[in-house]
Enzyme design. Structure first.
Site, PDB file in Angstrom:
ATOM      1  N   ARG A  88       0.845  -1.189   0.000  1.00 15.71           N
ATOM      2  CA  ARG A  88       0.000   0.000   0.000  1.00 15.71           C
ATOM      3  C   ARG A  88       0.880   1.238   0.000  1.00 15.71           C
ATOM      4  O   ARG A  88       1.869   1.312   0.743  1.00 15.71           O
ATOM      5  CB  ARG A  88      -0.908  -0.004   1.229  1.00 15.71           C
ATOM      6  CG  ARG A  88      -1.511   1.347   1.510  1.00 15.71           C
ATOM      7  CD  ARG A  88      -2.724   1.322   2.400  1.00 15.71           C
ATOM      8  NE  ARG A  88      -2.911   2.605   3.064  1.00 15.71           N
ATOM      9  CZ  ARG A  88      -3.302   3.726   2.457  1.00 15.71           C
ATOM     10  NH1 ARG A  88      -3.558   3.730   1.162  1.00 15.71           N
ATOM     11  NH2 ARG A  88      -3.443   4.848   3.131  1.00 15.71           N
ATOM     12  N   GLY A  90       0.294   5.359   0.427  1.00 23.31           N
ATOM     13  CA  GLY A  90      -0.775   6.298   0.752  1.00 23.31           C
ATOM     14  C   GLY A  90      -0.313   7.400   1.677  1.00 23.31           C
ATOM     15  O   GLY A  90       0.885   7.599   1.879  1.00 23.31           O
ATOM     16  N   THR A  91      -1.303   8.074   2.236  1.00 24.25           N
ATOM     17  CA  THR A  91      -0.994   9.172   3.150  1.00 24.25           C
ATOM     18  C   THR A  91      -1.628   8.884   4.509  1.00 24.25           C
ATOM     19  O   THR A  91      -2.535   8.063   4.625  1.00 24.25           O
ATOM     20  CB  THR A  91      -1.556  10.512   2.637  1.00 24.25           C
ATOM     21  OG1 THR A  91      -2.970  10.392   2.496  1.00 24.25           O
ATOM     22  CG2 THR A  91      -0.935  10.892   1.301  1.00 24.25           C
ATOM     23  N   MET A 181      -6.570   4.528   6.596  1.00 25.73           N
ATOM     24  CA  MET A 181      -7.852   3.826   6.542  1.00 25.73           C
ATOM     25  C   MET A 181      -7.831   2.445   5.874  1.00 25.73           C
ATOM     26  O   MET A 181      -8.895   1.922   5.542  1.00 25.73           O
ATOM     27  CB  MET A 181      -8.898   4.721   5.850  1.00 25.73           C
ATOM     28  CG  MET A 181      -9.090   6.058   6.543  1.00 25.73           C
ATOM     29  SD  MET A 181     -10.437   7.041   5.879  1.00 25.73           S
ATOM     30  CE  MET A 181     -11.845   6.094   6.445  1.00 25.73           C
ATOM     31  N   SER A 204       0.566  13.436   5.348  1.00 27.00           N
ATOM     32  CA  SER A 204      -0.049  14.517   4.564  1.00 27.00           C
ATOM     33  C   SER A 204      -0.489  15.660   5.464  1.00 27.00           C
ATOM     34  O   SER A 204      -0.633  16.801   5.025  1.00 27.00           O
ATOM     35  CB  SER A 204      -1.253  13.997   3.781  1.00 27.00           C
ATOM     36  OG  SER A 204      -2.202  13.439   4.663  1.00 27.00           O
ATOM     37  N   ASP A 205      -0.741  15.334   6.733  1.00 20.41           N
ATOM     38  CA  ASP A 205      -1.142  16.380   7.671  1.00 20.41           C
ATOM     39  C   ASP A 205      -0.804  15.907   9.078  1.00 20.41           C
ATOM     40  O   ASP A 205      -0.636  14.721   9.314  1.00 20.41           O
ATOM     41  CB  ASP A 205      -2.642  16.685   7.548  1.00 20.41           C
ATOM     42  CG  ASP A 205      -3.502  15.437   7.537  1.00 20.41           C
ATOM     43  OD1 ASP A 205      -3.543  14.741   6.501  1.00 20.41           O
ATOM     44  OD2 ASP A 205      -4.103  15.125   8.574  1.00 20.41           O
TER      45      ASP A 205
HETATM   46  N1  HPA Z   1      -7.521  10.273   9.073  1.00 22.86           N
HETATM   47  C1  HPA Z   1      -7.673   9.154   8.351  1.00 22.86           C
HETATM   48  N2  HPA Z   1      -7.015   8.928   7.228  1.00 22.86           N
HETATM   49  C2  HPA Z   1      -6.173   9.881   6.790  1.00 22.86           C
HETATM   50  C3  HPA Z   1      -5.975  11.069   7.499  1.00 22.86           C
HETATM   51  C4  HPA Z   1      -6.684  11.264   8.705  1.00 22.86           C
HETATM   52  O1  HPA Z   1      -6.547  12.298   9.366  1.00 22.86           O
HETATM   53  N3  HPA Z   1      -5.071  11.815   6.795  1.00 22.86           N
HETATM   54  C5  HPA Z   1      -4.738  11.085   5.703  1.00 22.86           C
HETATM   55  N4  HPA Z   1      -5.391   9.925   5.699  1.00 22.86           N
END
Ligand code: HPA
Length: 233
Positions: A88, A90-91, A181, A204-205
């Site tokens: 996988r 992803g972020t 997720m 990503s954050d």
């Molecule tokens: N929550 C769930 N999945 C994510 C988030 C998050 O804050 N940021 C990137 N994927």
């Protein structure tokens, strides 16, 4: 003779597959990183491609968001198409303030709230972990590429939106680096079906500091993550 959600013919999908959530990311990587990429799936617009990277055959398939969607593709990829390595890409949202946006995480384990994961184990808790061989290889490739990584645990949730502000405190305390997720069910299913799995993420954050990646950060960290994942072909 595909599977229910994939229309590839037998043999059209490589043994090693990258799984971004977003099918357009799969297309972007096929267009920009792979050679001779061919699209093998358009069912539900969940695009999948097979091509080569540095001479090695590799596929990339959108998984959709969340563990329900991911589980469908993982089951069909392994059972029908005999995929062996699922990676996988992803972020995640970081829940430790020390993590900067753009940093790369190699997910050793995935805790989470997957109902399927509980149901498989009669309500008990399986420790969903990455394949050590893939993890070790990713770690070494990252070093060779001069990309620094965090190795640690993540949390996979089915509820992106939640109004409980204290929700992540207990997980932060137990060392979870970030939230995404998909990985908990990916890791469990890979073991259940006899395949290997690893998740490579970029931050990503940051849920603690409120920091969020600029478009430029996103592009650089995306490239870093992809170089590590593609090197696993
Ligand atoms: N929550 C769930 N999945 C994510 C988030 C998050 O804050 N940021 C990137 N994927």
């Amino acid at each position: 003779m595909g599977s229910i959600h994939l229309e590839a013919k037998p043999g059209e999908i490589a043994e090693t597959i990258l799984l971004p959530g977003d099918p357009l990311r799969a297309k972007y990587v096929a267009d920009n990183f792979l050679e001779d990429a061919v699209c093998y799936n358009k069912v539900r617009n969940m695009l999948g491609f097979t091509g080569t990277y540095q001479g090695k055959r590799i596929s990339i398939q959108g998984s959709g968001m969340g563990m329900g969607s991911t589980a469908i593709y993982v089951n069909e990829l392994v059972n029908t198409y005999k995929v062996k390595n699922l990676i996988r890409v992803g972020t995640c949202g970081a829940i430790q303030s020390k993590l900067e946006v753009g940093e790369v995480i190699l997910a050793m384990s995935a805790s989470g709230d997957s109902g399927a994961n509980m149901a498989y184990f009669n309500g008990m808790h399986y420790a969903a972990t990455a394949d050590f061989g893939l993890l070790q290889k990713a770690y070494e490739k990252a070093k060779e590429l001069n990309i620094s990584t965090h190795q640690g645990s993540i949390f996979s949730t089915n509820t992106f939106y939640d109004d409980n502000e204290k929700r992540w405190d207990i997980w932060e305390k137990h060392g979870i680096l970030g939230v995404e997720m998909e990985s908990q069910i990916l890791y469990t299913l890979a073991k259940r079906l006899g395949a290997k799995a690893l998740t490579v993420l970029t931050v990503s954050d940051n849920i603690r500091t409120g920091a969020s990646a600029s478009a430029k950060d996103r592009e650089q960290s995306f490239t870093d993550m992809m170089k590590i994942a593609l090197a696993l072909a």
